[in-house]
Motif scaffolding. Structure first.
Motif, PDB file in Angstrom:
ATOM      1  N   GLN A 224     -21.551 -39.915  45.529  1.00 43.87           N
ATOM      2  CA  GLN A 224     -20.858 -38.993  44.637  1.00 43.87           C
ATOM      3  C   GLN A 224     -19.891 -38.103  45.411  1.00 43.87           C
ATOM      4  N   LEU A 225     -20.056 -37.995  46.728  1.00 44.42           N
ATOM      5  CA  LEU A 225     -19.101 -37.229  47.537  1.00 44.42           C
ATOM      6  C   LEU A 225     -17.729 -37.892  47.552  1.00 44.42           C
ATOM      7  N   ASP A 226     -17.668 -39.185  47.249  1.00 43.33           N
ATOM      8  CA  ASP A 226     -16.382 -39.870  47.204  1.00 43.33           C
ATOM      9  C   ASP A 226     -15.494 -39.335  46.087  1.00 43.33           C
ATOM     10  N   ASP A 227     -16.083 -38.620  45.115  1.00 40.63           N
ATOM     11  CA  ASP A 227     -15.273 -38.018  44.049  1.00 40.63           C
ATOM     12  C   ASP A 227     -14.316 -36.963  44.588  1.00 40.63           C
ATOM     13  N   LEU A 228     -14.563 -36.478  45.796  1.00 36.65           N
ATOM     14  CA  LEU A 228     -13.659 -35.502  46.410  1.00 36.65           C
ATOM     15  C   LEU A 228     -12.378 -36.149  46.902  1.00 36.65           C
ATOM     16  N   ALA A 229     -12.308 -37.472  46.892  1.00 42.95           N
ATOM     17  CA  ALA A 229     -11.115 -38.218  47.291  1.00 42.95           C
ATOM     18  C   ALA A 229     -10.691 -37.814  48.703  1.00 42.95           C
ATOM     19  N   GLU A 369     -19.906 -11.379  41.878  1.00 50.81           N
ATOM     20  CA  GLU A 369     -18.765 -10.544  41.524  1.00 50.81           C
ATOM     21  C   GLU A 369     -17.540 -11.413  41.263  1.00 50.81           C
ATOM     22  N   ARG A 370     -16.465 -10.785  40.823  1.00 54.34           N
ATOM     23  CA  ARG A 370     -15.292 -11.566  40.425  1.00 54.34           C
ATOM     24  C   ARG A 370     -14.644 -12.295  41.600  1.00 54.34           C
ATOM     25  N   ARG A 371     -14.834 -11.817  42.818  1.00 54.07           N
ATOM     26  CA  ARG A 371     -14.249 -12.466  43.995  1.00 54.07           C
ATOM     27  C   ARG A 371     -15.306 -13.202  44.818  1.00 54.07           C
ATOM     28  N   SER A 372     -16.421 -13.511  44.219  1.00 53.09           N
ATOM     29  CA  SER A 372     -17.513 -14.149  44.955  1.00 53.09           C
ATOM     30  C   SER A 372     -17.171 -15.602  45.283  1.00 53.09           C
ATOM     31  N   GLY A 373     -17.578 -16.055  46.467  1.00 58.03           N
ATOM     32  CA  GLY A 373     -17.403 -17.455  46.832  1.00 58.03           C
ATOM     33  C   GLY A 373     -18.241 -18.385  45.992  1.00 58.03           C
ATOM     34  N   SER A 374     -19.289 -17.862  45.365  1.00 58.36           N
ATOM     35  CA  SER A 374     -20.119 -18.703  44.499  1.00 58.36           C
ATOM     36  C   SER A 374     -19.322 -19.239  43.321  1.00 58.36           C
ATOM     37  N   LEU A 375     -18.346 -18.475  42.858  1.00 53.01           N
ATOM     38  CA  LEU A 375     -17.511 -18.945  41.757  1.00 53.01           C
ATOM     39  C   LEU A 375     -16.634 -20.121  42.186  1.00 53.01           C
ATOM     40  N   VAL A 376     -16.316 -20.203  43.484  1.00 54.84           N
ATOM     41  CA  VAL A 376     -15.573 -21.354  43.991  1.00 54.84           C
ATOM     42  C   VAL A 376     -16.403 -22.623  43.805  1.00 54.84           C
ATOM     43  N   THR A 377     -17.707 -22.526  44.084  1.00 53.75           N
ATOM     44  CA  THR A 377     -18.582 -23.687  43.888  1.00 53.75           C
ATOM     45  C   THR A 377     -18.589 -24.117  42.430  1.00 53.75           C
ATOM     46  N   ALA A 378     -18.691 -23.152  41.522  1.00 54.12           N
ATOM     47  CA  ALA A 378     -18.713 -23.481  40.094  1.00 54.12           C
ATOM     48  C   ALA A 378     -17.397 -24.105  39.649  1.00 54.12           C
ATOM     49  N   ARG A 379     -16.283 -23.609  40.155  1.00 50.33           N
ATOM     50  CA  ARG A 379     -14.986 -24.173  39.748  1.00 50.33           C
ATOM     51  C   ARG A 379     -14.801 -25.578  40.311  1.00 50.33           C
ATOM     52  N   TRP A 380     -15.300 -25.816  41.519  1.00 54.70           N
ATOM     53  CA  TRP A 380     -15.264 -27.167  42.055  1.00 54.70           C
ATOM     54  C   TRP A 380     -16.100 -28.104  41.181  1.00 54.70           C
ATOM     55  N   ALA A 381     -17.256 -27.626  40.747  1.00 55.75           N
ATOM     56  CA  ALA A 381     -18.094 -28.458  39.878  1.00 55.75           C
ATOM     57  C   ALA A 381     -17.362 -28.814  38.590  1.00 55.75           C
ATOM     58  N   GLN A 382     -16.645 -27.856  38.013  1.00 60.40           N
ATOM     59  CA  GLN A 382     -15.903 -28.122  36.789  1.00 60.40           C
ATOM     60  C   GLN A 382     -14.788 -29.139  37.025  1.00 60.40           C
ATOM     61  N   ARG A 383     -14.081 -29.007  38.143  1.00 61.20           N
ATOM     62  CA  ARG A 383     -13.019 -29.971  38.435  1.00 61.20           C
ATOM     63  C   ARG A 383     -13.560 -31.373  38.617  1.00 61.20           C
ATOM     64  N   LEU A 384     -14.747 -31.487  39.151  1.00 60.38           N
ATOM     65  CA  LEU A 384     -15.346 -32.794  39.401  1.00 60.38           C
ATOM     66  C   LEU A 384     -16.101 -33.338  38.194  1.00 60.38           C
ATOM     67  N   GLY A 385     -16.092 -32.603  37.090  1.00 55.59           N
ATOM     68  CA  GLY A 385     -16.766 -33.084  35.888  1.00 55.59           C
ATOM     69  C   GLY A 385     -18.251 -32.807  35.848  1.00 55.59           C
ATOM     70  N   ARG A 386     -18.733 -31.908  36.703  1.00 55.60           N
ATOM     71  CA  ARG A 386     -20.144 -31.514  36.679  1.00 55.60           C
ATOM     72  C   ARG A 386     -20.313 -30.239  35.855  1.00 55.60           C
ATOM     73  N   PRO A 387     -21.464 -30.030  35.230  1.00 58.68           N
ATOM     74  CA  PRO A 387     -21.672 -28.793  34.478  1.00 58.68           C
ATOM     75  C   PRO A 387     -21.701 -27.581  35.401  1.00 58.68           C
TER      76      PRO A 387
END
Length: 510
Positions: A224-229, A369-387
């Motif tokens: 599934q890491l191949d989804d990162l192209a 918080e609004r600038r948290s790095g954890s939100l980066v993980t969530a946005r990556w999940a959304q881009r990759l089609g994960r919940p």
């Protein structure tokens, strides 16, 4: 220049030197380039979907079936280099198979791949099996590149896909001419890191701490890491006894703020405990706060947990987590893109998040918080089609403001492990139990009897005629219902009237 004047490119000491054709990608179909640079076997088996089917009792990966094409890399990838066009290659359409003898595509008269499959962002066509010597050279080259190339470098990622690790490493070391004058600028950046330990020394250092190197094409590689192209890791250093690919089949990332509240730590630990009891692997970043609470919750439940580091697998970071990381390495797995001994940086923490998002089937954010790095993980999940999921907190807490902003978008609100499993598990099979309030005896009354009970006044008494008029029924029917309610302890007779019975230990709730 004469052909006799051409310089002879010789490999340097300590670096892999394959045969002249080892790094070139074989051709299949009609001129479509195949991916170079797999370590052990061609990436022809179905990837994440087939692995997941095997985990749920379906056919194992490689047992057959067609592979759906993956989406291309996110256009707004946070990697250190801008995303460019992916390699346009041909692949089999769903329901079509490729003749192993490289014959025509089944379902096509011309022998060409079906129209519309040669689009940017698609996986390259399967490569031909490499010889054992080529595989070893490819592996050593990838080990060396983990020291030279920063995580998430998409330019290097595209070169790896089209030319392979051996060819790229020879460009860096100067043992082969660069592909273009423009590429020389990028290669100079990689050359600045030459001179450190060679690939075999890095492998020995990893083995000393019980770690190993896993790269694309290995049986343990999570496909599934191949989804990162182009942003796919060059390889992963893995410390621990478990199989990373199998653990990643049913995994959830639980991330959040470092400076979390007691509420956040409690929720993260409870979520991880519930996920572990449900048979899911908990993946987090081993940082202070929510990450540590998630790891501890999974460990306390004797569950599986994976720590994804932004440094080498032999480094203890943060320093206060020496005992926790030791327990994770013993009971779970520690994973990193960087070679043993490498140190973390701010950018590496952010780029590490893409691995957690791609490795797992969904990401839960607990306090951010609004600038948290954890939100980066969530946005990556959304881009990759994960919940992407979030746990709400107090509206007065700044540590929950980022989660609430995420929930206003396309993220899902969750409050317990069962709701997380419903979103990432099997459709229709892993549903969370329906929630409802407590059932009291009054809820079990027939509608007609319940209306009579409602007509009995809260204070004083009422005659049967008054109750019947209030409920719109005959006197005799209302009287019969009153006697039923009396036997159940809801009302009592008082002279010629009826009143509500006082609450007792037998009927505390009505």
């Amino acid at each position: 220049m004469n052909t006799t004047d051409k310089p002879v490119w010789k490999p340097r000491d300590g670096l892999p030197s394959p045969q002249s054709g080892a790094a070139s990608a074989p051709q299949t179909g009609q001129g479509a380039e195949t991916p170079a640079g797999t370590c052990a076997r061609p990436e022809s088996a179905p990837r994440y979907a087939a692995d997941t089917a095997a985990a749920y009792g379906g056919p194992a990966a490689g047992d057959g079936g067609s592979e759906a094409a993956d989406p291309g890399p996110p256009s707004d990838s946070p990697g250190p280099s801008p995303a460019g066009p992916s390699v346009a290659v041909a692949g089999p359409a769903p329901g079509m198979t490729r003749d192993p003898a490289a014959g025509p595509w089944h379902g096509s008269d011309s022998g060409a791949p079906p129209e519309g499959r040669n689009r940017p962002g698609r996986e390259p066509a399967p490569a031909a099996p490499a010889e054992a010597g080529d595989r070893d050279a490819e592996r050593l080259a990838r080990v060396a590149l983990t020291r030279l190339v920063e995580p998430g470098d998409e330019v290097a990622g595209r070169w790896l896909r089209t030319h392979g690790a051996v060819r790229l490493l020879r460009w860096v070391t100067g043992d082969a001419p660069p592909p273009s004058p423009e590429a020389e600028t990028r290669l100079v950046r990689y050359r600045r890191r030459l001179g450190g330990p060679d690939a075999r020394q890095d492998l020995a250092a990893a083995e000393a701490v019980g770690a190993r190197f896993v790269c694309p094409g290995d049986p343990e590689w999570p496909r599934q890491l191949d989804d990162l192209a182009a942003a796919r890791p060059v390889g992963l250093w893995v410390r621990g006894r478990a199989d990373l690919r199998l653990w990643a089949l049913k995994s959830v990332a639980v991330v959040g703020a470092r400076a979390c509240t007691e509420y956040g730590a409690h929720v993260a630990g409870t979520l991880a405990d519930g996920l572990a009891h449900a048979g899911w692997t908990v993946v987090s970043g081993s940082a202070y706060g929510i990450d540590a609470a998630a790891h501890r919750g999974a460990l306390a439940a004797a569950g599986a947990t994976v720590g994804v580091l932004a440094c080498g697998v032999d480094r203890v970071y943060p320093p206060g987590h020496s005992e926790l990381l030791g327990r994770v390495a013993e009971q779970g797995l520690i994973v990193a893109e960087l070679v043993p001994g490498d140190h973390p940086t701010r950018s590496r923490f952010l780029l590490r998040n893409r691995v957690m998002a791609a490795l797992t089937r969904g990401t839960v954010v607990v306090e951010a918080e609004r600038r948290s790095g954890s939100l980066v993980t969530a946005r990556w999940a959304q881009r990759l089609g994960r919940p992407a999921m979030g746990v709400p907190g107090p509206v007065t807490s700044g540590l929950s403001s980022g989660v609430h902003e995420l929930l206003r978008g396309e993220a899902e609100l969750v409050t317990e492990a069962a709701e997380v499993v419903e979103l990432v598990g099997r459709i229709g099979a892993d549903l969370a139990p329906a929630r409802r309030g407590p059932v009291v005896p009054r809820d079990l009354l027939p509608p007609a009897t319940a209306r009579v009970l409602e007509a009995v006044p809260g204070r004083g008494t009422a005659r049967p005629e008054e109750i019947a008029r209030e409920t719109g029924t005959e006197r005799d029917e209302a009287l019969g219902r009153l006697h039923e309610l009396q036997s159940l302890g809801f009302v009592r007779r008082d002279g010629t009237g009826w009143r509500l019975a006082p609450r007792s230990s037998e009927h505390p709730k009505r």
